[in-house]
Structures are given as C-alpha cells and as structure tokens.
Design an enzyme around this catalytic site. Structure first.
Site, PDB file in Angstrom:
ATOM      1  N   ASP A 446       0.826  -1.206   0.000  1.00  0.00           N
ATOM      2  CA  ASP A 446       0.000   0.000   0.000  1.00  0.00           C
ATOM      3  C   ASP A 446       0.861   1.258   0.000  1.00  0.00           C
ATOM      4  OD1 ASP A 446      -2.359   1.443   0.078  1.00  0.00           O
ATOM      5  OD2 ASP A 446      -3.208   0.282   1.729  1.00  0.00           O
ATOM      6  N   ASP A 511     -10.697   1.864  -3.633  1.00  0.00           N
ATOM      7  CA  ASP A 511     -11.153   1.568  -2.272  1.00  0.00           C
ATOM      8  C   ASP A 511     -12.667   1.470  -2.175  1.00  0.00           C
ATOM      9  OD1 ASP A 511      -8.814   1.181  -0.993  1.00  0.00           O
ATOM     10  OD2 ASP A 511      -8.765   3.101   0.055  1.00  0.00           O
TER      11      ASP A 511
HETATM   12  C1  GLA Z   1      -5.738   1.855   2.148  1.00  0.00           C
HETATM   13  C2  GLA Z   1      -6.112   0.718   1.225  1.00  0.00           C
HETATM   14  C3  GLA Z   1      -7.187  -0.117   1.877  1.00  0.00           C
HETATM   15  C4  GLA Z   1      -6.690  -0.645   3.197  1.00  0.00           C
HETATM   16  C5  GLA Z   1      -6.230   0.495   4.086  1.00  0.00           C
HETATM   17  C6  GLA Z   1      -5.547  -0.002   5.330  1.00  0.00           C
HETATM   18  O1  GLA Z   1      -6.763   2.749   2.279  1.00  0.00           O
HETATM   19  O2  GLA Z   1      -6.510   1.194  -0.016  1.00  0.00           O
HETATM   20  O3  GLA Z   1      -7.583  -1.167   1.030  1.00  0.00           O
HETATM   21  O4  GLA Z   1      -5.636  -1.548   2.964  1.00  0.00           O
HETATM   22  O5  GLA Z   1      -5.322   1.355   3.406  1.00  0.00           O
HETATM   23  O6  GLA Z   1      -5.128   1.024   6.126  1.00  0.00           O
END
Ligand code: GLA
Length: 714
Positions: A446, A511
């Site tokens: 990430d 997301d």
């Molecule tokens: C980001 C990612 C999510 C999740 C969060 C965790 O927002 O896109 O899918 O993994 O971080 O903190």
C-alpha cells in the site's frame, strides 16, 4: 538510409532518422500498402514558410528541443549554469533489429547525447518508446524537462480523452474537443495518482468503442508526470508524455545519464475497444511474468472492510473457515497486524508482529489459513512511517521533508526517503524476515499519501529517485522470493500504471467496493489494464464508502469481472447471501480462464447500461456482463449487440447470473429463449447484428451472459 519502416498488425510506423538531422516520427497509423515509400509520405507532408513566420518550414523532432527553433511546445529543457540550453539532437547512428530501432543522437556543441529505443511489437502492434539522455560534457547538466517523446498525430484526431478521478472514484473519462494551445495534465503527487492517470487518447468525433480511429498513449511511470497535447498555430498536433521533475531534481554529472520512462502507445482503426485489446495483449506478453500468466488468479478474502483494526485471532480464524468454505483461495491479512498499529495513528514502519494482538505470533493464523488450503497474504505500507512509531523515534531524519516547513497532515503519516540505501535496506530486511519466517506468498503493498514535500536531508527533491528505489526494492524482494506475488495499492488505484505493473502482479483498483461505482471504475481501468490485474471485491451490502445498499447478486456479478475477491465480515452475513456469494465464486472459477486470457469487448451502450465481455481468442466461448446502473427512459431497456463472436458459428446463449429469476414481468426474452435453463442456440451473426432485447429488470442489476460455440454453419 534516412527512413525506417516497421509494420505490425494494423499499424505502420515510419521513423525519419537521417544521419546529421533530428529524428522524427514521419508516420504512425493505419497500415500502409507495402508499395508506399517514406519519400512519398515525406513529400506529401511538405510544409513551407509564410508571411509573419519563418521563411522556411521548421521541422519537428521527437524531443522538440529548443535548438530546432520551432517555438511550439518543448519536450526538452536543460542547461549548464545558464548555458548550453539550445541543444539540437542530430542522429549519429541507427541500428535496426527487426521491429526495434535504436536511434542515437548527439549535439556536439552542448555535448549531450540522446538515444531512443523505438519498437513496434509484432503481436499487439503496440509502439514503445524510451530514451536515455547522457551528459558527455565535463560540467554538471541540469535537466529541467524531458518528455520521453513528442509524437505528431493527425490533426483529424479532434478529440481528447483524459482520465481523471479521485479517491474511491478512479479512471473517470473526460472527453473534450481539442483546442488551439496546450491540453496539460500534470501530476506531482509522487504516485501515478487517482486524479491524473498517466494516459491520454486522441480520436475523431465519430470514434466509438467499436468504430473509428483512436490513438492511446500511456507512460509506464509510477510518479510525477506530465501529459500534454499541443495544437500549434500551424495545425500540427503533438502528444507528449514524460516524467515531471521538481526543480533541480535531475542533475547529471559528467558522464551521467537519465533514462526516461517508456511511452506505451496503441493505434486502433476500429475504436477504443480494439485499442484496449492491444494494451492488454502487451501487458500479458511483455509486462506480467510468465508465472502470473500461467496461474489461475485465486479468489481473495481480504480482512479490511470486515474487521479494520480489530484483529482478534479467534475471529480471524472463524472468518477464514467461512471464507474457505465458500471458495476463497487466498486470505489477505490487511492493516493492523504489526507494532502499535491499533488505528491509523501509529505503528507504520514497525514491521514486527504485534505481541498484543498476536501473542503467539502470526504463525497460528498462517497455519490455520494454509491448513484450510488457502494461500496467505499480508499488508505492508513500506514507504511510510507514523511519527508515533519506534522507527521514527530512532530515525527522524529518514523522512522526506522540506526542512523548516511544516509537514502537511495526511493520514497521520510521513514518507520515508527510500532512495537512501539504509532505509530501503531496513525495509527489505523487515519484509524479508516476515516472508522468510512464515508461509506468506502475497503482499498487498500500500501507499497512502502524496509526496507533498519530497525533499531529502540535503534539501534535494527525491520524487524521481523514490520511484526508482521503489521499483528496485520490489525487484529485490521478488528475486529473493520468486513465488511472491505483489499487489500495487495506493488508497485504491492511486498507483495503477504500467510501470508499477512490471514490478508487481495486480492492482487494487479502488477503495470503493460499491458495485455501481465499480462498474464505471473497472470499465475505465479496462482502457489500459486487462481484467485479470484489476482487484475486484465483494464488499458489505451497505457500502462503507458510499452508503449505498446493493444486492449480493449485483455486488458479486460486478466483482466477478476482474480478479475476484471479497472483503466483508462473513460471520455476520445472512446465510442466503453467503450461498449467493459461494455460487458467484464457483462461477468465477469456472470462467476465470476465459476472463483472464480472452479479448475484451466493450459495447457501445446508452448511458444507463455498462456492458463489456471477454471472448476467447478462438471465439469458441464468451462471457458478457450487462449492468443496468440506473433506470431507463422508455418502458423497456435496449438491445445489446454482442461483439467479437464468429459470425459463422452458432452459440448456446445462457443467462448465467443472477441465479434467480430477474425479469420483472414474464414472459420475457429469458423465458422465450430458455436463457436461464438450457439456453438458446443462436447464430453469432444474429447476436452481433440483430442483438438481444434485454429483459425488464430492476435498476442496479448485473446480467452475465455466457456463449458457448455450438457448431459451425456450413
Ligand atoms: C488503504 C487501502 C485499503 C486498506 C487500508 C488499510 O486505504 O486502499 O484497502 O488496505 O489502506 O489502512
């Protein structure tokens, strides 16, 4: 020889590369008859000087460097302490190897060399161009700008399609009429970004998914970039793509060089969908690893929207049991397993399993997951650090910053300067330790903030170096762990370019798991990316990002058209929904081979429909998804016209999703053709030309049609 011709598929490319003159793109477009000569093309395009302008025509070049005196857009700006700014790059050598051309240029006055690698790929017709600039002088060269290339395109491409968006709303298309001057998209976020995808399409006003010309260009770069389309007053049109540098970022000492990221481009005479198929073919054959091509993409279970930071091993094991029971093949433990990371305010950087949450370490959970027959994956956000972390307390100087300027608040975290050897080494060691100590074969990598102040300790900008260090770190981990698969996530699809894909295996597309949003996002992403790399999850019924409530049938039907997974709390899901999800997973497994290798077809539809499908390369099978995202103005929805089928074959057409009756009034086309049961055998030509009347269904419904070739028509 002055001109070099390369043909591939529907495309012909002529590069003008006469020794002693600047190299330029003479022709790139529809395949030309083999009798056509470059001299003809050059003479047909003869330009001239005129009143109010220079007395002679000024030629363009791939770099549009200042020495040309063109006075249009420039693709190159450099100087040595205020001098040596007026380069003109003349060809000194050309080497052709099949469909590859290496054009080496030099400006002897400024002592700068520029070498291009140009290739037209046989199978896909994809054009790739990369460049390397070398400082042959004895003094430091400051490189301010360098587009990888400035490509002249036909002025009949009167429309521009850009890709914009936001967090949880990536890959939105914006189509506008080209205008005099410059269309400019710049990204300084330090990742390829949610709002400025590094790609652009030029087309005619008549181009649709399946007809008309389109030129698609994308930059394989995971950081700051500039995409521009310039219309000059003399009518010429240039598309230029390149990395974007911060002031003083690229300084080349004597003998040093800068390598620009590749432009990957596709010409299609048959609309946008064909352009996308070329990109997909290129991604499959040149970007993804052969191992990823060969392996069926396992169904994911991801913990994020199910438990967030509430990691309890009992609960996670129980979820894993349910996930495996309904068909999950990989369990990805998301954020919250390490350090003091009980919320998003602390712990980033401390990549040590939390004693508080996992007193026996991660092994019991990993063993449980692998014991269920699933692969284990884990979340990292390596480039980041929370100020409240042991790592930051020990190394406050490791973060990117502009000294004396307050850091911009952004998810309570700072960016590490991973271009420093000790920082990337620390990250390698920590990640390697977790992978080596456990049977973990997948990383969700990430990256959740922009680089607002990307300066190092000495005050130098590090965005470019950061991208290169990231790619190197990913490669180092892959080399040490050859079976490791990596997902590129950046708050969803904030780093979803073809550059990162060469170092990873999948993209977390967005997301938002809202299936209505996902229809548009996955559709938009498919312009450049094949479905198999698009992570697509079934989220909770009540979407956490949008608040919309959607049926399991809709959510699962949408996730199936990508690399399918789920991230909802299976312990609280109604049994009926779990059964529905299990059936969708089984369907995904049945069709993933087709979905992840076939040719994508996007259909031209009215605005309330999103329709696309995948047709097997031998046209023996297809799966189409048709979604009514909203209601329709007339009493019945429209017909859909399938694409890509063999007109001379019969197909058994079935409605394979949803499982339950969907038509709002019977009898509909579903009953008339037994679509939900035995299916109907229909000629491919009829399916494409006469089309299928859609049944009356509720808005927010996804219909999946399967077509199986049932014999040739003699
Ligand atoms: C980001 C990612 C999510 C999740 C969060 C965790 O927002 O896109 O899918 O993994 O971080 O903190």
């Amino acid at each position: 020889m002055s001109y070099f011709r390369i043909d591939a598929n529907d495309t012909t490319l002529f590069i003008s590369a006469a020794i002693g003159a600047p190299p330029s793109l003479l022709y790139w477009g529809a395949r030309l008859h083999e009798a056509v000569t470059a001299d003809e093309i050059a003479l047909l395009g003869t330009r001239q000087g005129g009143p109010g302008n220079a007395d002679v025509a000024i030629s363009d070049s791939l770099a549009l460097e200042p020495g040309l005196g063109l006075l249009g857009p420039s693709g190159f700006a450099a100087h040595r302490a205020g001098c040596d700014w007026g380069s003109q790059f003349n060809v000194v050598d050309v080497a052709q190897d099949g469909r590859r051309l290496r054009v080496t240029c030099l400006d002897p006055r400024t002592q700068i060399g520029l070498a291009y690698c140009i290739r037209l790929h046989e199978e896909s017709g994809i054009l790739t161009i990369g460049g390397t600039l070398t400082n042959h002088g004895t003094e430091m060269l400051d490189l301010n700008d360098m587009a990888t290339a400035c490509l002249p395109l036909p002025a009949r491409m009167t429309e521009i399609i850009g890709f914009t968006g936001r967090w949880a709303g990536e890959f939105q298309r914006e189509r506008l009429a080209r205008f005099a001057g410059g269309y400019l998209r710049e990204n300084r976020r330090g990742r390829s970004s949610h709002d400025v995808f590094p790609g652009v399409i030029l087309c005619t006003s008549a181009t649709t998914e399946n007809a008309g010309e389109a030129y698609g260009l994308t930059l394989a770069w995971s950081g700051n970039h500039r995409v521009r389309v310039d219309t000059l007053s003399d009518g010429r049109v240039f598309a230029s793509l390149g990395a974007l540098f911060l002031p003083g970022e690229i300084r080349l000492a004597a003998g040093a060089h800068y390598t620009s990221p590749d432009i990957i481009a596709s010409y299609s005479p048959h609309g946008f969908a064909e352009m996308s198929r070329s990109f997909h073919s290129h991604v499959r054959s040149h970007i993804l690893t052969p191992a990823m091509r060969a392996k069926p993409r396992p169904v994911h279970y991801n913990t994020w929207e199910a438990v967030y930071f509430d990691h309890g091993i009992g609960q996670l094991k129980a979820i894993a049991d349910k996930a495996a029971a309904i068909g999950a093949e990989r369990f990805v433990l998301d954020d919250g397993w390490f350090g003091t990371r009980r919320d998003d305010r602390s712990g980033l950087g401390d990549w040590i399993v939390s004693d508080a949450v996992y007193p026996q370490g991660l092994k019991p959970l990993v063993d449980h997951v692998t014991g269920l027959g699933m692969e284990m994956g884990i979340w990292f956000e390596p480039e980041m650090v929370n100020p409240d972390s042991d790592l930051f307390r020990a190394h406050p100087d490791w973060v990117l910053q502009i000294q004396g300027v307050e850091q911009i608040a952004f998810r309570h975290q700072f960016v590490l300067d991973i271009s420093r050897t000790e920082v990337s080494h620390y990250l390698f060691e920590r990640i390697d330790a977790i992978l080596s100590d456990h049977d973990i074969s997948y990383i969700k990598w990430d990256m959740n903030r922009d680089h607002n102040h990307p300066g190092d300790q000495r005050g130098r900008p590090r965005s470019d170096a950061q991208v290169r260090a990231l790619w190197a770190l990913l490669d180092r981990l892959r080399a040490k762990h050859p079976k490791l698969e990596i997902e590129s996530c950046a708050s969803g699809g904030g780093r979803a370019d073809l550059g990162i894909l060469a170092h990873t295996d999948r993209i977390w597309t967005s997301d938002t798991n809202d299936a209505i949003d996902r229809q548009a996002i996955q559709h938009g992403a498919s312009y450049f990316l094949p479905l198999e790399v698009l992570g697509a999850h079934v989220g909770p019924a009540h979407c956490h990002v949008t608040g919309r409530t959607l049926s399991m049938a809709m959510r699962a039907g949408t996730a199936l058209m990508g690399h399918m997974g789920m991230e909802l709390n299976l312990l609280t899901e109604p049994e009926a929904d779990l059964a529905e999800l299990k059936a969708a997973i089984a369907l995904y497994k049945q069709y993933r081979g087709l979905l992840h290798s076939g040719a994508l077809q996007r259909l031209d539809t009215p605005h309330y429909l999103v329709a696309m499908g995948v047709v097997a390369q031998d046209r023996g099978e297809a799966l189409f998804s048709v979604t009514l995202v909203t209601g329709h103005a007339r009493t019945l929805p429209d017909r859909v016209y399938f694409r890509g089928l063999d007109p001379a074959r019969h197909y058994r057409l079935k409605l394979v999703w949803p499982r339950h009756r969907t038509a709002r009034a019977a009898p509909s086309v579903i009953e008339a053709l037994d679509l939900s049961t035995s299916g109907a055998i229909i000629c491919g030509d009829a399916l494409m030309k006469a089309g299928l009347q859609l049944p009356l269904v509720f808005p927010e419904t996804t219909l999946l049609f399967h077509l199986q070739a049932a014999g040739r028509i003699d």
